[in-house]
Motif scaffolding. Structure first.
Motif, PDB file in Angstrom:
ATOM      1  N   ILE A  81      61.642  20.222  14.898  1.00 13.63           N
ATOM      2  CA  ILE A  81      60.867  21.397  14.515  1.00 13.63           C
ATOM      3  C   ILE A  81      60.519  22.255  15.732  1.00 13.63           C
ATOM      4  CG2 ILE A  81      58.633  20.224  14.615  1.00 13.63           C
ATOM      5  CD1 ILE A  81      59.539  22.699  11.904  1.00 13.63           C
ATOM      6  N   LEU A  82      60.291  21.619  16.869  1.00 12.56           N
ATOM      7  CA  LEU A  82      59.966  22.382  18.073  1.00 12.56           C
ATOM      8  C   LEU A  82      61.140  23.256  18.516  1.00 12.56           C
ATOM      9  CD1 LEU A  82      57.861  22.994  20.190  1.00 12.56           C
ATOM     10  CD2 LEU A  82      58.714  21.061  21.514  1.00 12.56           C
ATOM     11  N   SER A  83      62.351  22.728  18.408  1.00 16.08           N
ATOM     12  CA  SER A  83      63.512  23.536  18.788  1.00 16.08           C
ATOM     13  C   SER A  83      63.731  24.687  17.808  1.00 16.08           C
ATOM     14  CB  SER A  83      64.763  22.665  18.912  1.00 16.08           C
ATOM     15  OG  SER A  83      65.017  21.990  17.719  1.00 16.08           O
ATOM     16  N   PHE A 109      63.832  28.480  18.936  1.00 17.20           N
ATOM     17  CA  PHE A 109      64.967  29.254  18.453  1.00 17.20           C
ATOM     18  C   PHE A 109      64.483  30.505  17.727  1.00 17.20           C
ATOM     19  CE2 PHE A 109      68.808  29.508  15.610  1.00 17.20           C
ATOM     20  CZ  PHE A 109      69.736  29.670  16.614  1.00 17.20           C
ATOM     21  N   GLY A 110      63.466  30.358  16.877  1.00 17.20           N
ATOM     22  CA  GLY A 110      62.892  31.492  16.154  1.00 17.20           C
ATOM     23  C   GLY A 110      62.173  32.462  17.064  1.00 17.20           C
ATOM     24  N   LEU A 111      61.525  31.933  18.096  1.00 23.50           N
ATOM     25  CA  LEU A 111      60.855  32.789  19.070  1.00 23.50           C
ATOM     26  C   LEU A 111      61.858  33.711  19.754  1.00 23.50           C
ATOM     27  CD1 LEU A 111      58.193  33.319  20.743  1.00 23.50           C
ATOM     28  CD2 LEU A 111      59.125  31.668  22.344  1.00 23.50           C
ATOM     29  N   ILE A 112      62.971  33.146  20.169  1.00 21.43           N
ATOM     30  CA  ILE A 112      64.021  33.946  20.814  1.00 21.43           C
ATOM     31  C   ILE A 112      64.605  34.948  19.822  1.00 21.43           C
ATOM     32  CG2 ILE A 112      66.288  33.845  21.911  1.00 21.43           C
ATOM     33  CD1 ILE A 112      65.386  31.064  23.004  1.00 21.43           C
ATOM     34  N   GLY A 157      59.690  36.406  13.430  1.00 23.18           N
ATOM     35  CA  GLY A 157      60.960  35.929  13.985  1.00 23.18           C
ATOM     36  C   GLY A 157      61.179  34.449  13.733  1.00 23.18           C
ATOM     37  N   ILE A 158      60.125  33.655  13.876  1.00 23.24           N
ATOM     38  CA  ILE A 158      60.231  32.225  13.613  1.00 23.24           C
ATOM     39  C   ILE A 158      60.532  31.988  12.136  1.00 23.24           C
ATOM     40  CG2 ILE A 158      58.931  30.063  13.564  1.00 23.24           C
ATOM     41  CD1 ILE A 158      57.482  31.096  16.106  1.00 23.24           C
ATOM     42  N   ALA A 159      59.806  32.695  11.263  1.00 18.82           N
ATOM     43  CA  ALA A 159      60.066  32.565   9.827  1.00 18.82           C
ATOM     44  C   ALA A 159      61.468  33.055   9.487  1.00 18.82           C
ATOM     45  CB  ALA A 159      59.028  33.348   9.033  1.00 18.82           C
ATOM     46  N   GLY A 160      61.896  34.136  10.135  1.00 21.61           N
ATOM     47  CA  GLY A 160      63.243  34.654   9.907  1.00 21.61           C
ATOM     48  C   GLY A 160      64.316  33.680  10.355  1.00 21.61           C
ATOM     49  N   ALA A 161      64.047  32.943  11.426  1.00 23.38           N
ATOM     50  CA  ALA A 161      65.005  31.930  11.877  1.00 23.38           C
ATOM     51  C   ALA A 161      65.141  30.823  10.847  1.00 23.38           C
ATOM     52  CB  ALA A 161      64.578  31.358  13.218  1.00 23.38           C
ATOM     53  N   PHE A 162      64.014  30.418  10.271  1.00 18.64           N
ATOM     54  CA  PHE A 162      64.073  29.408   9.217  1.00 18.64           C
ATOM     55  C   PHE A 162      64.841  29.924   8.003  1.00 18.64           C
ATOM     56  CE2 PHE A 162      60.446  27.414  11.391  1.00 18.64           C
ATOM     57  CZ  PHE A 162      60.866  26.090  11.378  1.00 18.64           C
ATOM     58  N   VAL A 163      64.493  31.125   7.557  1.00 18.41           N
ATOM     59  CA  VAL A 163      65.149  31.707   6.380  1.00 18.41           C
ATOM     60  C   VAL A 163      66.631  31.971   6.658  1.00 18.41           C
ATOM     61  CG1 VAL A 163      65.229  33.748   4.883  1.00 18.41           C
ATOM     62  CG2 VAL A 163      63.044  32.700   5.443  1.00 18.41           C
ATOM     63  N   GLY A 164      66.926  32.589   7.797  1.00 16.27           N
ATOM     64  CA  GLY A 164      68.317  32.879   8.142  1.00 16.27           C
ATOM     65  C   GLY A 164      69.135  31.620   8.341  1.00 16.27           C
ATOM     66  N   GLY A 165      68.548  30.621   8.994  1.00 15.89           N
ATOM     67  CA  GLY A 165      69.258  29.354   9.184  1.00 15.89           C
ATOM     68  C   GLY A 165      69.507  28.637   7.877  1.00 15.89           C
TER      69      GLY A 165
END
Length: 84
Positions: free
Chosen positions: A3-5, A9-12, A36-44
């Motif tokens: 989860i930390l990675s 990843f979402g921060l970047i 961005g963090i939420a978008g990384a989860f959704v996009g991933g």
């Protein structure tokens, strides 16, 4: 991937999304990063379902692009909601 990675990843991805879509955000830079963090989860998640982003547990160019696209979509939706 832990989860930390995913958070890093979402921060970047959030920073890059903010760079691609500049402007005055109603919530400021911190909200943009959280989006961005939420978008990384959704996009991933969407990328893993469609097969575009690679597997859920790996870093790849495809998963990075889907994270940025997810962050851009959520940032756009956030701006539309806050504008109304």
């Amino acid at each position: 991937m832990g989860i930390l990675s995913w958070i890093v990843f979402g921060l970047i991805a959030g920073i890059i999304a903010k760079w691609i879509m500049p402007g005055k955000d109603p919530g400021g830079f911190i909200i943009t990063i959280l989006i961005g963090i939420a978008g990384a989860f959704v996009g991933g998640w969407l990328g893993s379902i469609t097969g575009i982003g690679g597997s859920v547990g790996s870093f790849s160019l495809g998963s990075f692009v889907t994270a940025i696209v997810g962050a851009l979509v959520l940032l756009f939706l956030y701006r539309m909601v806050k504008k109304a």
